[in-house]
Design a protein around this motif. Structure first.
Motif, PDB file in Angstrom:
ATOM      1  N   ARG A 201      -5.452   2.681   1.729  1.00  0.00           N
ATOM      2  CA  ARG A 201      -5.296   0.792   3.300  1.00  0.00           C
ATOM      3  C   ARG A 201      -5.226   0.340   2.391  1.00  0.00           C
ATOM      4  O   ARG A 201      -4.306  -1.015   2.655  1.00  0.00           O
ATOM      5  CB  ARG A 201      -7.445   1.169   3.623  1.00  0.00           C
ATOM      6  CG  ARG A 201      -7.858   1.561   5.043  1.00  0.00           C
ATOM      7  CD  ARG A 201      -9.108   1.464   5.076  1.00  0.00           C
ATOM      8  NE  ARG A 201     -10.019   1.618   4.563  1.00  0.00           N
ATOM      9  CZ  ARG A 201     -10.756   2.238   4.831  1.00  0.00           C
ATOM     10  NH1 ARG A 201     -10.362   3.067   5.883  1.00  0.00           N
ATOM     11  NH2 ARG A 201     -11.598   2.981   4.313  1.00  0.00           N
ATOM     12  N   ALA A 202      -5.731   0.551   1.303  1.00  0.00           N
ATOM     13  CA  ALA A 202      -5.635  -0.921  -0.099  1.00  0.00           C
ATOM     14  C   ALA A 202      -3.779  -0.812  -0.735  1.00  0.00           C
ATOM     15  O   ALA A 202      -3.037  -2.100  -0.309  1.00  0.00           O
ATOM     16  CB  ALA A 202      -6.468  -0.919  -1.290  1.00  0.00           C
ATOM     17  N   VAL A 203      -3.249   0.292  -0.581  1.00  0.00           N
ATOM     18  CA  VAL A 203      -2.299   0.008  -0.806  1.00  0.00           C
ATOM     19  C   VAL A 203      -0.929  -0.863   0.441  1.00  0.00           C
ATOM     20  O   VAL A 203      -0.279  -1.039   0.433  1.00  0.00           O
ATOM     21  CB  VAL A 203      -0.860   1.552  -1.603  1.00  0.00           C
ATOM     22  CG1 VAL A 203      -0.009   1.643  -1.463  1.00  0.00           C
ATOM     23  CG2 VAL A 203      -1.636   1.819  -2.884  1.00  0.00           C
ATOM     24  N   LEU A 204      -1.404   0.570   1.313  1.00  0.00           N
ATOM     25  CA  LEU A 204      -0.595  -0.332   3.045  1.00  0.00           C
ATOM     26  C   LEU A 204      -0.869  -1.350   2.774  1.00  0.00           C
ATOM     27  O   LEU A 204       0.171  -2.514   3.414  1.00  0.00           O
ATOM     28  CB  LEU A 204      -1.754   0.500   4.487  1.00  0.00           C
ATOM     29  CG  LEU A 204      -0.923   0.160   5.648  1.00  0.00           C
ATOM     30  CD1 LEU A 204       0.834   1.108   5.250  1.00  0.00           C
ATOM     31  CD2 LEU A 204      -1.908   0.872   6.568  1.00  0.00           C
ATOM     32  N   ALA A 205      -1.894  -2.059   2.589  1.00  0.00           N
ATOM     33  CA  ALA A 205      -2.191  -3.961   3.436  1.00  0.00           C
ATOM     34  C   ALA A 205      -1.252  -4.852   1.413  1.00  0.00           C
ATOM     35  O   ALA A 205      -0.936  -5.294   1.981  1.00  0.00           O
ATOM     36  CB  ALA A 205      -3.456  -4.214   2.889  1.00  0.00           C
ATOM     37  N   GLY A 206      -1.306  -4.107   0.632  1.00  0.00           N
ATOM     38  CA  GLY A 206      -0.285  -4.580  -0.448  1.00  0.00           C
ATOM     39  C   GLY A 206       1.055  -4.602  -0.789  1.00  0.00           C
ATOM     40  O   GLY A 206       1.279  -5.474  -0.462  1.00  0.00           O
ATOM     41  N   ALA A 207       1.123  -3.314   0.185  1.00  0.00           N
ATOM     42  CA  ALA A 207       2.974  -2.576   0.308  1.00  0.00           C
ATOM     43  C   ALA A 207       3.295  -3.964   1.481  1.00  0.00           C
ATOM     44  O   ALA A 207       4.801  -5.005   1.744  1.00  0.00           O
ATOM     45  CB  ALA A 207       3.529  -1.981   0.602  1.00  0.00           C
ATOM     46  N   ALA A 208       2.406  -4.012   2.884  1.00  0.00           N
ATOM     47  CA  ALA A 208       2.380  -4.911   3.901  1.00  0.00           C
ATOM     48  C   ALA A 208       2.761  -6.637   3.504  1.00  0.00           C
ATOM     49  O   ALA A 208       3.812  -7.321   4.044  1.00  0.00           O
ATOM     50  CB  ALA A 208       1.566  -4.812   5.000  1.00  0.00           C
ATOM     51  N   ALA A 209       1.911  -6.778   2.884  1.00  0.00           N
ATOM     52  CA  ALA A 209       2.308  -8.125   2.481  1.00  0.00           C
ATOM     53  C   ALA A 209       2.943  -8.569   0.759  1.00  0.00           C
ATOM     54  O   ALA A 209       3.579  -8.782   0.875  1.00  0.00           O
ATOM     55  CB  ALA A 209       1.328  -9.122   1.902  1.00  0.00           C
ATOM     56  N   GLU A 210       3.703  -7.497   0.555  1.00  0.00           N
ATOM     57  CA  GLU A 210       5.173  -7.773  -0.939  1.00  0.00           C
ATOM     58  C   GLU A 210       5.848  -8.194   0.358  1.00  0.00           C
ATOM     59  O   GLU A 210       6.234  -7.909   0.928  1.00  0.00           O
ATOM     60  CB  GLU A 210       5.189  -6.112  -1.026  1.00  0.00           C
ATOM     61  CG  GLU A 210       6.931  -6.491  -1.838  1.00  0.00           C
ATOM     62  CD  GLU A 210       6.686  -6.521  -3.115  1.00  0.00           C
ATOM     63  OE1 GLU A 210       7.420  -7.065  -3.875  1.00  0.00           O
ATOM     64  OE2 GLU A 210       5.240  -6.534  -3.216  1.00  0.00           O
ATOM     65  N   PRO A 211       6.241  -9.580  -0.661  1.00  0.00           N
ATOM     66  CA  PRO A 211       6.946 -10.227  -0.130  1.00  0.00           C
ATOM     67  C   PRO A 211       8.582 -10.006   0.104  1.00  0.00           C
ATOM     68  O   PRO A 211       9.625 -10.872   0.362  1.00  0.00           O
ATOM     69  CB  PRO A 211       6.510 -11.611  -0.614  1.00  0.00           C
ATOM     70  CG  PRO A 211       6.525 -11.435  -2.706  1.00  0.00           C
ATOM     71  CD  PRO A 211       5.365  -9.751  -1.724  1.00  0.00           C
ATOM     72  N   GLY A 212       8.965  -9.176  -0.901  1.00  0.00           N
ATOM     73  CA  GLY A 212      10.195  -8.567  -1.267  1.00  0.00           C
ATOM     74  C   GLY A 212      10.720  -8.238  -2.553  1.00  0.00           C
ATOM     75  O   GLY A 212       9.725  -8.049  -3.168  1.00  0.00           O
ATOM     76  N   ARG A 213      11.487  -7.712  -2.463  1.00  0.00           N
ATOM     77  CA  ARG A 213      12.125  -6.849  -4.212  1.00  0.00           C
ATOM     78  C   ARG A 213      12.393  -8.222  -4.764  1.00  0.00           C
ATOM     79  O   ARG A 213      13.207  -9.313  -4.916  1.00  0.00           O
ATOM     80  CB  ARG A 213      13.511  -6.031  -3.730  1.00  0.00           C
ATOM     81  CG  ARG A 213      12.907  -4.806  -3.002  1.00  0.00           C
ATOM     82  CD  ARG A 213      14.686  -3.765  -2.875  1.00  0.00           C
ATOM     83  NE  ARG A 213      14.201  -3.104  -2.264  1.00  0.00           N
ATOM     84  CZ  ARG A 213      13.708  -1.511  -2.299  1.00  0.00           C
ATOM     85  NH1 ARG A 213      13.870  -1.663  -4.046  1.00  0.00           N
ATOM     86  NH2 ARG A 213      13.758  -0.895  -2.068  1.00  0.00           N
ATOM     87  N   ARG A 214      11.878  -7.936  -6.182  1.00  0.00           N
ATOM     88  CA  ARG A 214      12.391  -9.236  -7.524  1.00  0.00           C
ATOM     89  C   ARG A 214      12.895  -8.371  -7.935  1.00  0.00           C
ATOM     90  O   ARG A 214      13.446  -7.740  -8.371  1.00  0.00           O
ATOM     91  CB  ARG A 214      10.822  -9.068  -7.903  1.00  0.00           C
ATOM     92  CG  ARG A 214       9.608  -9.839  -7.296  1.00  0.00           C
ATOM     93  CD  ARG A 214       7.981  -9.564  -8.227  1.00  0.00           C
ATOM     94  NE  ARG A 214       7.135  -9.777  -7.295  1.00  0.00           N
ATOM     95  CZ  ARG A 214       6.416  -9.538  -5.814  1.00  0.00           C
ATOM     96  NH1 ARG A 214       6.265  -8.703  -6.234  1.00  0.00           N
ATOM     97  NH2 ARG A 214       5.742 -10.656  -5.694  1.00  0.00           N
TER      98      ARG A 214
END
Length: 214
Positions: A201-214
């Motif tokens: 759940r934590a990774v899913l939330a973090g990945a979904a909120a990832e603003p894009g490739r840096r």
């Protein structure tokens, strides 16, 4: 987790500190305090993109000392924004994850890795299990957390198993006198299942909120 600030290359950056205190054993792949042993704190420090220091363990130890962390601990670093740390809990297990996917990859790649110190990691997973685990179960828990991470990344639509420098830290209680530690932490064991759900759940939330490739 407590948020602190430090300055690197003239940039003000955040760091997260979990002051676990006595009574915890941790298994980690972190550059500082990795392996298995009793640890009292975990530091997850954000560093600038293009981090080039060749002494990350010394750097993290200095940051931890400035934060007032004493004794043995675990230090992780990432170029991801640690203020976007995602949290999840399941049956007493708590997970805190920072996600940055600027250098994503598949674990099994035909390309050889580069020699020398790796760049700053981008997905850091910290999990606390309120139960005693054997050394083997702690290793098992790290594998379970990694499996849950990959599952979440795929579900979030990312074509990767992670980044080349992801790190994991699993903390479990020191056994009480006469207590038998749990011998298993795979995804179908009681504590492993809770750990997997929390990390997922934590990774899913973090990945979904990832603003894009840096």
């Amino acid at each position: 987790m407590e948020r602190l600030w430090h300055v690197e290359d003239g940039i003000r950056l955040p760091a997260l500190v979990w002051r676990a205190g006595d009574g915890w054993r941790m298994a980690s792949s972190a550059v500082l305090g990795g392996g298995i042993g009793e640890r009292a704190w975990v530091l997850n420090a954000q560093v600038p993109h293009g981090y080039r220091r060749t002494d990350p363990a010394r750097h993290l130890a200095a940051l931890a000392h400035r934060a007032g962390a004493r004794g043995a601990g675990v230090g992780l670093m990432t170029a991801a924004d640690v203020t976007r740390c995602a949290h999840a809990a399941d049956g007493g297990v708590e997970a805190a994850v920072t996600v940055g996917l600027g250098v994503s990859t598949w674990a099994a790649s035909p390309e050889d890795g580069e020699a020398g110190p790796p760049p700053a990691g981008t997905i850091n997973i910290v999990v606390a299990v309120p139960a005693a685990l054997t050394d083997a179960a702690l290793v098992n828990a790290v594998a379970t957390a990694t499996e849950a991470k990959v599952q979440a990344l795929l579900e979030a639509g990312h074509d990767c198993s992670g980044t080349p420098t992801d790190a994991v830290c699993v903390a479990a209680r020191v056994p009480r006198p006469g207590e038998e530690p749990h011998a298993f932490a795979g995804p179908r064991s009681p504590w492993g299942a809770r750990l997997a759900r929390a990390v997922h759940r934590a990774v899913l939330a973090g990945a979904a909120a990832e603003p894009g490739r840096r």
